[in-house]
Write an enzyme that holds these catalytic residues in place. Sequence first.
Site, short mmCIF file in Angstrom:
data_model
loop_
_atom_site.label_atom_id
_atom_site.label_comp_id
_atom_site.label_asym_id
_atom_site.label_seq_id
_atom_site.Cartn_x
_atom_site.Cartn_y
_atom_site.Cartn_z
N CYS A 100 -7.75 -9.78 9.21
CA CYS A 100 -6.99 -8.52 9.16
C CYS A 100 -6.58 -8.22 7.70
O CYS A 100 -5.70 -8.87 7.14
CB CYS A 100 -5.76 -8.55 10.06
SG CYS A 100 -5.04 -6.90 10.28
N GLY A 101 -7.20 -7.17 7.16
CA GLY A 101 -6.93 -6.84 5.75
C GLY A 101 -5.52 -6.33 5.52
O GLY A 101 -4.84 -6.76 4.57
N THR A 102 -5.05 -5.43 6.39
CA THR A 102 -3.69 -4.92 6.19
C THR A 102 -2.67 -6.00 6.58
O THR A 102 -1.59 -6.07 5.98
CB THR A 102 -3.46 -3.62 7.00
OG1 THR A 102 -3.87 -3.82 8.36
CG2 THR A 102 -4.25 -2.46 6.42
N ASP A 110 -7.76 -9.15 16.36
CA ASP A 110 -8.64 -8.96 15.20
C ASP A 110 -9.52 -10.20 15.05
O ASP A 110 -9.01 -11.32 14.94
CB ASP A 110 -7.79 -8.74 13.95
CG ASP A 110 -8.58 -8.09 12.82
OD1 ASP A 110 -9.79 -8.35 12.73
OD2 ASP A 110 -7.98 -7.34 12.05
N HIS A 133 1.41 -4.06 15.24
CA HIS A 133 0.57 -5.26 15.02
C HIS A 133 1.49 -6.48 14.97
O HIS A 133 2.56 -6.42 14.35
CB HIS A 133 -0.16 -5.21 13.68
CG HIS A 133 -1.19 -4.12 13.55
ND1 HIS A 133 -0.86 -2.79 13.46
CD2 HIS A 133 -2.53 -4.18 13.47
CE1 HIS A 133 -1.98 -2.07 13.33
NE2 HIS A 133 -3.01 -2.90 13.33
N CYS A 177 -7.10 0.37 7.06
CA CYS A 177 -7.71 -0.73 7.80
C CYS A 177 -8.55 -1.51 6.80
O CYS A 177 -9.52 -0.97 6.25
CB CYS A 177 -8.58 -0.19 8.93
SG CYS A 177 -9.34 -1.53 9.88
N GLY A 178 -8.15 -2.76 6.54
CA GLY A 178 -8.80 -3.54 5.49
C GLY A 178 -10.23 -3.90 5.86
O GLY A 178 -11.17 -3.67 5.08
N HIS A 179 -10.40 -4.46 7.05
CA HIS A 179 -11.78 -4.84 7.43
C HIS A 179 -12.62 -3.58 7.53
O HIS A 179 -13.80 -3.56 7.17
CB HIS A 179 -11.79 -5.64 8.75
CG HIS A 179 -12.02 -4.79 9.95
ND1 HIS A 179 -11.00 -4.25 10.71
CD2 HIS A 179 -13.18 -4.33 10.51
CE1 HIS A 179 -11.52 -3.51 11.68
NE2 HIS A 179 -12.83 -3.56 11.58
O1 PYC Z 1 -8.33 -5.26 8.75
O2 PYC Z 1 -6.56 -4.04 8.38
C1 PYC Z 1 -7.38 -4.52 9.13
C2 PYC Z 1 -7.30 -4.21 10.57
C3 PYC Z 1 -6.32 -3.50 11.22
C4 PYC Z 1 -6.67 -3.48 12.58
C5 PYC Z 1 -7.86 -4.17 12.72
N1 PYC Z 1 -8.22 -4.61 11.48
#
Ligand code: PYC
Length: 318
Positions: free
Chosen positions: A243-245, A239, A213, A91-93
């Site tokens: 969303c980092g991923t 999100d 997602h 999860c990036g964030h």
């Molecule tokens: O930032 O990767 C992310 C992420 C995945 C689900 C919510 N945020």
Amino acid sequence: MPEIRTMEIVDSHTEGEPTRVVIDGWPQPAGDTMSARRETLRRDFDAVRAAVVLEPRGHDAIVGALLTPPVSDDAVAGVIFFNDVGYLGMCGHGLIGVVRTLEHLGRIGPGSVRIDTPVGTVRADLAPDGTVSLENVPSYVLHDGVTLNIPGLGTVRGDVAWGGNWFFLTERPPSAPPLALSEVRELTRIAMAIRDALAAAGITGADGAPVDHVELFGPPRRAGADSRNFVLCPGAAYDRSPCGTGTSAKMAALHAHGQLRAGRRWRQESITGSLFTGWVDERDGTIVPHIEGRAFVTARATLQFDPRDPFRFGIAEP
Ligand code: PYC
């Protein structure tokens, strides 16, 4: 549910998206690898996941993060991410929130750390001004140009890509509303219809993993941004960050289509107007994404689990 009476947490948000890091009070899951530990959580502690992130203690946008000891020699910690419906890969964030939480607790300072996740070890660099840049797991497109027919929406074409979770990436369909916060309800409905259509067509990620997602893209509003997105997370929450991923998966797809060369900055705006800056490296035949953003600690608290509380495990279907 094990007899847990209290749990220590730190809440933060990363570019608008909340993270709740559990720092004490949750029994450590058994397992020699992070993915084995995630399976232990799923099997033995799922009620704890629900108790931490569901209403009335949480809400559907919160991503929880359980800190564990590391499994690799050079990592400072392990982390398992979870949300209102289950468990995430990376999860990036959330990772940016974890790094700022570790800083808040005095466990790390500016510099570089490695953190183990169920899908691989990632690196994070904390700058003196609190900005975090992370080097994610290698990302790639699995299915290129998937076409779906969605009743009421028409034909939708996009890629299935990995960025630490599985994503379907597509342009906002012409019949969909603009990517605006006021349209979140309808955008959620559309993204859920796309996710259902992928499942109905048997289109999955690697090893049959669900594509849970969905990311819709449109023109940016913010000066200097390259794109604006709406991201449906597993469940029905969107999100609040870019969303980092999801941005990792997007950059892998852009690179695969010859639209993003290594090192060039990609500025991804979210539906809330917040921003991640990303770029990719080419390494040993893989694409390694980097994401940079900011997180802010919003609370440090002790969760209370009163055995007389009928909703201590959260509000959910029995
Ligand atoms: O930032 O990767 C992310 C992420 C995945 C689900 C919510 N945020």
